[in-house]
Design a protein around this motif. Structure first.
Motif, PDB file in Angstrom:
ATOM      1  N   ASN A  45       0.840  -1.218   0.000  1.00 19.97           N
ATOM      2  CA  ASN A  45       0.000   0.000   0.000  1.00 19.97           C
ATOM      3  C   ASN A  45       0.868   1.259   0.000  1.00 19.97           C
ATOM      4  OD1 ASN A  45      -2.465   1.373  -0.087  1.00 19.97           O
ATOM      5  ND2 ASN A  45      -2.581   1.543   2.139  1.00 19.97           N
ATOM      6  N   SER A  46       1.937   1.182  -0.791  1.00 20.93           N
ATOM      7  CA  SER A  46       2.920   2.278  -0.789  1.00 20.93           C
ATOM      8  C   SER A  46       2.417   3.513  -1.535  1.00 20.93           C
ATOM      9  CB  SER A  46       4.230   1.796  -1.408  1.00 20.93           C
ATOM     10  OG  SER A  46       3.987   1.274  -2.694  1.00 20.93           O
ATOM     11  N   GLN A  47       1.422   3.340  -2.403  1.00 22.47           N
ATOM     12  CA  GLN A  47       0.808   4.476  -3.118  1.00 22.47           C
ATOM     13  C   GLN A  47       1.884   5.318  -3.808  1.00 22.47           C
ATOM     14  OE1 GLN A  47      -2.418   6.158  -0.500  1.00 22.47           O
ATOM     15  NE2 GLN A  47      -1.961   4.326   0.697  1.00 22.47           N
ATOM     16  N   SER A  48       2.714   4.602  -4.574  1.00 15.82           N
ATOM     17  CA  SER A  48       3.848   5.249  -5.233  1.00 15.82           C
ATOM     18  C   SER A  48       3.454   6.020  -6.496  1.00 15.82           C
ATOM     19  CB  SER A  48       4.902   4.189  -5.579  1.00 15.82           C
ATOM     20  OG  SER A  48       4.296   3.108  -6.269  1.00 15.82           O
ATOM     21  N   SER A  49       2.220   5.815  -6.977  1.00 16.45           N
ATOM     22  CA  SER A  49       1.810   6.500  -8.208  1.00 16.45           C
ATOM     23  C   SER A  49       1.593   7.982  -7.964  1.00 16.45           C
ATOM     24  CB  SER A  49       0.505   5.903  -8.741  1.00 16.45           C
ATOM     25  OG  SER A  49       0.711   4.572  -9.105  1.00 16.45           O
ATOM     26  N   ARG A  50       2.061   8.785  -8.915  1.00 18.83           N
ATOM     27  CA  ARG A  50       1.799  10.219  -8.913  1.00 18.83           C
ATOM     28  C   ARG A  50       1.205  10.556 -10.273  1.00 18.83           C
ATOM     29  NH1 ARG A  50       2.642   8.865  -4.597  1.00 18.83           N
ATOM     30  NH2 ARG A  50       4.238   9.506  -3.099  1.00 18.83           N
ATOM     31  N   PRO A 121      11.349  -1.834  -7.211  1.00 17.75           N
ATOM     32  CA  PRO A 121      11.230  -1.150  -8.515  1.00 17.75           C
ATOM     33  C   PRO A 121      10.278  -1.887  -9.466  1.00 17.75           C
ATOM     34  CG  PRO A 121      13.530  -1.321  -7.845  1.00 17.75           C
ATOM     35  CD  PRO A 121      12.752  -2.181  -6.907  1.00 17.75           C
ATOM     36  N   ILE A 122      10.290  -3.221  -9.388  1.00 12.87           N
ATOM     37  CA  ILE A 122       9.403  -4.016 -10.250  1.00 12.87           C
ATOM     38  C   ILE A 122       7.952  -3.794  -9.832  1.00 12.87           C
ATOM     39  CG2 ILE A 122       8.786  -6.377 -10.929  1.00 12.87           C
ATOM     40  CD1 ILE A 122      11.793  -7.089 -10.300  1.00 12.87           C
ATOM     41  N   TRP A 123       7.715  -3.845  -8.526  1.00 12.89           N
ATOM     42  CA  TRP A 123       6.338  -3.663  -8.054  1.00 12.89           C
ATOM     43  C   TRP A 123       5.833  -2.254  -8.320  1.00 12.89           C
ATOM     44  CZ3 TRP A 123       7.606  -6.476  -2.813  1.00 12.89           C
ATOM     45  CH2 TRP A 123       7.614  -7.859  -3.046  1.00 12.89           C
ATOM     46  N   SER A 124       6.743  -1.301  -8.313  1.00 11.69           N
ATOM     47  CA  SER A 124       6.352   0.069  -8.665  1.00 11.69           C
ATOM     48  C   SER A 124       5.847   0.115 -10.112  1.00 11.69           C
ATOM     49  CB  SER A 124       7.557   0.992  -8.465  1.00 11.69           C
ATOM     50  OG  SER A 124       7.415   2.188  -9.152  1.00 11.69           O
ATOM     51  N   GLY A 129       1.137   0.381 -13.872  1.00  4.62           N
ATOM     52  CA  GLY A 129       0.338  -0.304 -14.896  1.00  4.62           C
ATOM     53  C   GLY A 129      -1.111  -0.498 -14.449  1.00  4.62           C
ATOM     54  N   ILE A 130      -1.266  -0.883 -13.206  1.00  3.55           N
ATOM     55  CA  ILE A 130      -2.614  -1.079 -12.672  1.00  3.55           C
ATOM     56  C   ILE A 130      -3.375   0.255 -12.643  1.00  3.55           C
ATOM     57  CG2 ILE A 130      -3.908  -1.693 -10.584  1.00  3.55           C
ATOM     58  CD1 ILE A 130      -1.671  -3.806 -10.029  1.00  3.55           C
ATOM     59  N   ALA A 131      -2.700   1.299 -12.196  1.00  7.69           N
ATOM     60  CA  ALA A 131      -3.347   2.624 -12.144  1.00  7.69           C
ATOM     61  C   ALA A 131      -3.716   3.105 -13.552  1.00  7.69           C
ATOM     62  CB  ALA A 131      -2.430   3.630 -11.454  1.00  7.69           C
ATOM     63  N   GLN A 132      -2.821   2.857 -14.498  1.00  9.97           N
ATOM     64  CA  GLN A 132      -3.096   3.263 -15.881  1.00  9.97           C
ATOM     65  C   GLN A 132      -4.326   2.534 -16.418  1.00  9.97           C
ATOM     66  OE1 GLN A 132       0.581   2.573 -18.072  1.00  9.97           O
ATOM     67  NE2 GLN A 132       1.724   3.619 -16.465  1.00  9.97           N
ATOM     68  N   PHE A 133      -4.386   1.255 -16.142  1.00  6.82           N
ATOM     69  CA  PHE A 133      -5.516   0.456 -16.627  1.00  6.82           C
ATOM     70  C   PHE A 133      -6.825   0.923 -15.980  1.00  6.82           C
ATOM     71  CE2 PHE A 133      -8.089  -3.527 -16.230  1.00  6.82           C
ATOM     72  CZ  PHE A 133      -8.347  -3.695 -17.579  1.00  6.82           C
ATOM     73  N   ALA A 134      -6.762   1.245 -14.692  1.00  8.05           N
ATOM     74  CA  ALA A 134      -7.974   1.692 -13.992  1.00  8.05           C
ATOM     75  C   ALA A 134      -8.483   3.007 -14.591  1.00  8.05           C
ATOM     76  CB  ALA A 134      -7.686   1.850 -12.501  1.00  8.05           C
TER      77      ALA A 134
END
Ligand SMILES: Cc1cc2nc3c(=O)[nH]c(=O)nc-3n(C[C@H](O)[C@H](O)[C@H](O)COP(=O)(O)O)c2cc1C
Length: 200
Positions: A45-50, A121-124, A129-134
């Protein structure tokens, strides 16, 4: 078995013929995109997406940056084609979503959980990718077309400066979106038998 989620993800396609005939307000679209990103899972749940959402002149400025950077790299005789593509497929849209991953978050996780250091870095990358798809699927539900572009890293520095973004935000993708001026063609699918193995 009918399933609403499958219907929704089936409806999402790459749309290159974008227009700016959008009746949603920037506020509505911002709320939609934010919620799609907020609800997307991330490692620990690092919420690394900006995310940066560019409307109006900001959207146009992004695609002007792309053209300026391409002009430095693409042979002169091929540039007109690149320019037409950027103008017709991306700049012609209504807005653009920029997806970043905050490398400070990745580094913090690596320091805190050393045994997983190689994975963060891989999980980031998975997380973006998941955020983009959503976001892509949420836009499609609003009958808006979008595509996924990767002009990073050639535009990274100019983008950072144009919108005064933190050094730690690493640009991963650009998603121009707008009205659907021409739907996507039929998509070919590979043979399920070669792709899936089910044991029961
Ligand atoms: C990880 C990833 C990277 C992609 N990169 C690009 C890209 O740089 N430019 C582009 O036009 N489309 C890009 N696409 C879109 C794919 O080409 C497209 O999703 C695929 O052909 C399937 O078509 P559909 O989106 O209509 O289902 C990318 C898609 C994914 C999932």
């Amino acid at each position: 078995m009918s399933n609403a989620f499958i219907d929704q993800i089936t409806h999402r396609r790459t749309i290159y013929a974008l227009g700016d005939k959008v009746s949603h307000t920037p506020e509505q679209l911002t709320a939609l995109i934010q919620e799609a990103v907020r609800q997307s899972p991330s490692a620990f749940n690092s919420q690394s997406s900006r995310v940066v959402i560019l409307f109006g002149e900001h959207h146009h400025k992004l695609w002007d940056i792309v053209k300026a950077e391409l002009k430095k790299l693409v042979p002169a005789e091929a540039y007109a084609q690149s320019e037409n593509k950027v103008n017709g497929c991306f700049r012609a849209g209504f807005a653009t979503v920029l997806f970043f991953e905050d490398q400070d978050v990745v580094k913090d996780l690596q320091a805190k959980f050393a045994s997983y250091a190689d994975n963060f870095p891989i999980w980031s990358e998975h997380s973006t990718g998941i955020a983009q798809f959503a976001v892509w699927t949420a836009l499609a539900q609003e009958q808006l077309g979008a595509s996924l572009q990767h002009y990073n890293p050639i535009i990274d520095e100019a983008v950072r400066q144009a919108w005064n973004l933190p050094e730690s935000w690493r640009l991963r993708a650009q998603m121009p979106f707008g009205s659907i001026e021409q739907p996507a063609g039929e998509k070919p699918f590979m043979d399920d038998a070669a792709r899936f193995r089910v044991f029961k």
